[in-house]
Design an enzyme around this catalytic site. Structure first.
Site, PDB file in Angstrom:
ATOM      1  N   GLU A   8       1.070   6.451  -6.967  1.00 34.05           N
ATOM      2  CA  GLU A   8      -0.078   7.304  -7.284  1.00 34.05           C
ATOM      3  C   GLU A   8       0.351   8.768  -7.347  1.00 34.05           C
ATOM      4  O   GLU A   8      -0.060   9.511  -8.245  1.00 34.05           O
ATOM      5  CB  GLU A   8      -1.179   7.125  -6.233  1.00 34.05           C
ATOM      6  CG  GLU A   8      -1.923   5.795  -6.341  1.00 34.05           C
ATOM      7  CD  GLU A   8      -2.881   5.578  -5.192  1.00 34.05           C
ATOM      8  OE1 GLU A   8      -3.194   6.564  -4.482  1.00 34.05           O
ATOM      9  OE2 GLU A   8      -3.327   4.434  -4.988  1.00 34.05           O
ATOM     10  N   TYR A  41       0.830  -1.210   0.000  1.00 34.93           N
ATOM     11  CA  TYR A  41       0.000   0.000   0.000  1.00 34.93           C
ATOM     12  C   TYR A  41       0.862   1.256   0.000  1.00 34.93           C
ATOM     13  O   TYR A  41       0.564   2.218  -0.719  1.00 34.93           O
ATOM     14  CB  TYR A  41      -0.936   0.004   1.207  1.00 34.93           C
ATOM     15  CG  TYR A  41      -1.697   1.296   1.356  1.00 34.93           C
ATOM     16  CD1 TYR A  41      -2.723   1.626   0.481  1.00 34.93           C
ATOM     17  CD2 TYR A  41      -1.366   2.208   2.353  1.00 34.93           C
ATOM     18  CE1 TYR A  41      -3.413   2.825   0.592  1.00 34.93           C
ATOM     19  CE2 TYR A  41      -2.045   3.408   2.479  1.00 34.93           C
ATOM     20  CZ  TYR A  41      -3.070   3.707   1.600  1.00 34.93           C
ATOM     21  OH  TYR A  41      -3.742   4.913   1.709  1.00 34.93           O
TER      22      TYR A  41
END
Length: 223
Positions: free
Chosen positions: A153, A146
């Site tokens: 991102e 993550y």
């Protein structure tokens, strides 16, 4: 009766997500084996539609937690769903020129890994007791994945900024006053918010991991 309907619904949801993400993973791996690094440019065209469907379906998870049919922390799940859908639809879908960028392939791969850690475990929890290895992978491996996913991102959004240079949208404050906002500034302002929300999410994930592993250890001691 209500319990059986709830169980059937959760089984169907987790099975759909598992099947969709397995198809994406298999498609991406097969293309990489046959075409090598050249497959990166066509990642969005080959799996983009199914990825969009899976990410839209993930919005239902917020209602699952809010309604109590699924246990979990609402805020970290909300952050994960929001950040993925924003990047997917605001950047990847809306900017066709960016769809061949290698970051799309990297991002899809990381999202896929996270989903394949979650949904098989979810299915096992519904039909039986998951093994210690499955439990450990679900709540431990997802944390570094993550963190890397959030970093990519941010990189994706930063690399997409030049594609939005002509992007302006207006905000009607009070007639006839109209304010024009430069969209790249909105994306740049989103980056520190993403970092802050992700930091809180990681803290929640670490706390959830400790709770789950402690609960598992207590069950083992009882046996």
């Amino acid at each position: 009766m209500r319990c059986s309907i709830r169980l059937a619904y959760l089984l169907l949801y987790n099975l759909l997500q598992f099947s969709g993400n397995t198809w994406i993973f298999a498609n991406m791996m097969a293309r990489f084996v046959f075409f090598g690094r050249g497959a990166q440019a066509d990642t969005f065209y080959s799996v983009g539609v199914i990825m969009c469907v899976c990410q839209l379906l993930s919005v239902l998870e917020l209602f699952h937690i809010a309604d109590g049919i699924e246990k979990g922390w609402l805020f970290p799940r909300f952050v994960q769903v929001l950040e993925r859908n924003l990047l997917l639809f605001v950047v990847f879908v809306s900017v066709e020129e960016f769809q061949s960028n290698p970051m799309v392939c990297v991002q899809f791969s990381l999202w896929n890994i996270l989903q394949l850690l979650r949904y098989p475990h979810g299915l096992l929890c519904l039909v039986s007791t998951p093994s210690a290895n499955t439990l450990w992978a679900r709540y431990t491996l997802r944390i570094p994945v993550y963190v890397v996913s959030v970093l990519t991102e941010g990189v994706s959004i930063w690399q997409a900024l030049p594609y939005f240079e002509d992007g302006m949208f207006s905000v009607q404050l009070q007639a006839p006053v109209q304010v024009f906002v430069y969209f790249p500034y909105v994306l740049m302002a989103y980056l520190p918010l993403l970092a802050a929300a992700a930091s809180v999410t990681v803290w929640h994930l670490l706390k959830e991991r400790k709770q789950q592993l402690d609960s598992w250890n207590k069950k083992l001691k009882r046996k």
